[in-house]
Write a protein that holds these residues in place. Structure first.
Motif, mmCIF file in Angstrom:
data_model
loop_
_atom_site.group_PDB
_atom_site.id
_atom_site.type_symbol
_atom_site.label_atom_id
_atom_site.label_comp_id
_atom_site.label_asym_id
_atom_site.label_seq_id
_atom_site.Cartn_x
_atom_site.Cartn_y
_atom_site.Cartn_z
ATOM 1 N N ARG A 92 -2.885 0.242 -1.972
ATOM 2 C CA ARG A 92 -1.792 0.837 -2.504
ATOM 3 C C ARG A 92 -1.435 2.278 -1.894
ATOM 4 O O ARG A 92 -0.417 2.606 -1.751
ATOM 5 C CB ARG A 92 -2.232 1.572 -4.176
ATOM 6 C CG ARG A 92 -2.449 0.261 -4.917
ATOM 7 C CD ARG A 92 -1.080 0.305 -5.939
ATOM 8 N NE ARG A 92 -1.350 -1.262 -6.331
ATOM 9 C CZ ARG A 92 -1.652 -1.756 -7.171
ATOM 10 N NH1 ARG A 92 -2.852 -1.192 -7.976
ATOM 11 N NH2 ARG A 92 -1.728 -3.214 -7.616
ATOM 12 N N GLU A 101 3.688 3.807 3.831
ATOM 13 C CA GLU A 101 4.527 2.837 4.640
ATOM 14 C C GLU A 101 6.041 2.924 4.009
ATOM 15 O O GLU A 101 7.050 2.645 4.695
ATOM 16 C CB GLU A 101 4.007 1.574 4.542
ATOM 17 C CG GLU A 101 3.152 1.338 5.691
ATOM 18 C CD GLU A 101 2.556 -0.047 5.747
ATOM 19 O OE1 GLU A 101 2.523 -0.850 4.776
ATOM 20 O OE2 GLU A 101 2.059 -0.437 6.843
ATOM 21 N N LYS A 102 6.247 3.772 2.811
ATOM 22 C CA LYS A 102 7.367 3.928 2.182
ATOM 23 C C LYS A 102 8.443 4.616 3.232
ATOM 24 O O LYS A 102 9.663 4.374 3.272
ATOM 25 C CB LYS A 102 7.360 4.570 0.883
ATOM 26 C CG LYS A 102 7.034 3.419 -0.023
ATOM 27 C CD LYS A 102 7.052 3.947 -1.579
ATOM 28 C CE LYS A 102 6.748 3.184 -2.774
ATOM 29 N NZ LYS A 102 6.254 3.942 -4.069
ATOM 30 N N ASP A 103 7.852 5.607 3.553
ATOM 31 C CA ASP A 103 8.838 6.541 4.451
ATOM 32 C C ASP A 103 8.074 7.089 5.804
ATOM 33 O O ASP A 103 8.292 7.774 6.254
ATOM 34 C CB ASP A 103 9.290 7.766 3.705
ATOM 35 C CG ASP A 103 7.894 8.520 2.872
ATOM 36 O OD1 ASP A 103 8.000 9.184 2.050
ATOM 37 O OD2 ASP A 103 6.763 8.269 3.391
ATOM 38 N N SER A 104 7.077 6.268 6.242
ATOM 39 C CA SER A 104 6.286 6.769 7.316
ATOM 40 C C SER A 104 5.523 5.135 7.989
ATOM 41 O O SER A 104 5.947 4.160 7.533
ATOM 42 C CB SER A 104 5.386 7.788 7.003
ATOM 43 O OG SER A 104 4.646 8.081 7.987
ATOM 44 N N GLN A 155 0.646 0.977 1.023
ATOM 45 C CA GLN A 155 1.850 0.803 0.719
ATOM 46 C C GLN A 155 2.849 1.982 0.519
ATOM 47 O O GLN A 155 3.988 2.295 1.007
ATOM 48 C CB GLN A 155 1.965 -0.145 -0.404
ATOM 49 C CG GLN A 155 1.770 -1.503 -0.234
ATOM 50 C CD GLN A 155 1.118 -2.326 -1.421
ATOM 51 O OE1 GLN A 155 0.906 -1.756 -2.513
ATOM 52 N NE2 GLN A 155 1.015 -3.295 -1.317
ATOM 53 N N GLU A 156 2.273 3.047 -0.103
ATOM 54 C CA GLU A 156 2.809 4.373 -0.525
ATOM 55 C C GLU A 156 3.275 5.141 0.812
ATOM 56 O O GLU A 156 4.429 5.581 1.038
ATOM 57 C CB GLU A 156 1.701 5.388 -1.141
ATOM 58 C CG GLU A 156 2.418 6.499 -1.785
ATOM 59 C CD GLU A 156 3.526 6.161 -3.208
ATOM 60 O OE1 GLU A 156 3.262 4.901 -3.599
ATOM 61 O OE2 GLU A 156 4.203 6.782 -3.149
#
Ligand code: KG4
Ligand code: ZN
Length: 337
Positions: free
Chosen positions: A217, A223-226, A220-221
């Motif tokens: 998780r 990878e949302k903006d980085s 994934q968090e």
């Protein structure tokens, strides 16, 4: 008494020769080629064991300056492990015993790990608390004597080594994950991410699947903006390693308060982990208990521990028929209750 040991339960082919308390040879061939597949491929493992077992036996005899005819007892891992891989070492060992007319001892791999501390100069004293941390198992045990082992807890999902391997894959580090996570963790901040220590109904059981999901998780968090850069990999590795090792030490500390034990032992592949080794040494100081952690050579899979366990059985007068078979799971252990 001279014992020949053969280990072939997973991705290490190993042959040892033990003469009483003296280890004459412990040769280990690690199947590094599984790395390119990201995990152990059972069929390839069996084939490699088949190629390695005879040359390793020959080399071990040469190194020990011992003739095949001088061997008193032949032993091999019977389980748990990959069935095809196990069958290579077990069948070879049984055939050798039959042809040389020597006794054969089938050894439970986990029992081998449990008593691996006895390969050290400073040995565990009974009763001892034993934490088994490997790629397939996570156990907390009270070892009362050679043949009396009480299981306090086990993992209800993943094994600790498996969780190191899975997290390593998630952040793109490869297989086996344990040493790589340790290496990255050294450069990371273990406070960066708060990963959970799995809770269980039985206070001595373990759970690592929630920790693994929490890491996923977090990835994934991010990878949302980085992207997961090297510095983030280091921090994830350090934060994960902290939570995974604390899951072990927390239970060990509770057990030390509840049970009257003489020493503490950490065994299995994950016992090679530097942080966990240091934590156990500190716990030993805090509780005034002798701590036995095998050298790295005896943490991962090795035949020295198989020969040692076989010697204990043979010296205790236990005899086995050649009809014993390989078994994939832990359940067939005779002494784990
Ligand atoms: O005992 P072992 O060699 O095989 C089994 O019986 O399962 O344990 C292998 C496991 C693998 O999951 C590997 O990643 C882990 O031990 N391991 C480590 C380290 N070295 C090996 N885990 C954490 N830190 C290490 N330094
Ligand atoms: Zn093992």
């Amino acid at each position: 008494m001279i014992v020949l040991g053969i280990e072939s339960s997973c991705d290490e082919t190993s042959v040892s020769i033990l003469e009483d308390e003296e280890l004459k040879a412990n040769l280990i061939f690690s199947q590094h080629f599984h790395k390119e597949f990201g995990g152990v491929i059972p069929e390839l493992s069996s084939r490699a064991h088949l190629q390695q077992v005879i040359p390793l036996i020959k080399s071990a005899l040469t190194k020990s300056k011992i003739e095949l005819a001088d061997i008193d007892v032949i032993s091999a891992t019977a389980g748990p492990g990959l069935i095809g891989a196990l069958l290579v070492g077990l069948t070879f060992g049984k055939s050798l015993a039959l042809s040389l007319d020597k006794p054969f001892v089938p050894v439970n791999h986990i029992e081998g790990h449990i008593f691996s501390g006895f390969l050290m100069k400073d040995k565990p004293e009974f009763p001892f608390l034993c934490s088994v941390v490997s790629g397939g198992h996570t156990l907390l045990l009270v070892v009362k004597s050679e043949f009396e082992i009480i299981k306090l807890g086990t993992t209800i999902d993943d094994a600790i080594g498996e969780s190191f391997d899975k997290v390593s894959k998630m952040i793109g580090l490869g297989y086996p994950g344990g040493p790589l996570i340790q290496q990255y963790a050294q450069k990371g901040n273990d406070q960066k991410f708060k990963f959970p220590i799995g809770k269980t109904k039985n206070k001595y059981d373990f759970s690592f699947s929630g920790l693994k999901t929490a890491v996923l998780r977090q990835i994934q968090e991010i990878e949302k903006d980085s992207v997961i850069n090297e510095s983030i990999k280091n921090d994830i590795a350090a934060s994960f390693q902290k939570a995974a090792t604390e899951a072990i030490t927390k239970r060990v500390t509770i057990a030390l308060k509840e049970f009257n034990i003489k020493s503490l032992s950490l065994v299995g592949g994950v016992a090679a982990n530097q942080l966990l080794r240091e934590q156990f040494i500190n716990i030993g100081k805090e509780f005034n208990k002798k701590v036995i952690i095998p050298n790295h050579e005896f943490c991962g899979d090795n035949a020295a521990m198989i020969a040692y366990r076989a010697m204990q059985y043979h010296k205790a007068g236990k005899r086995f028929s050649l009809s014993s078979n390989a078994y994939p799971s832990l359940n067939s252990s005779t002494f784990l209750t």
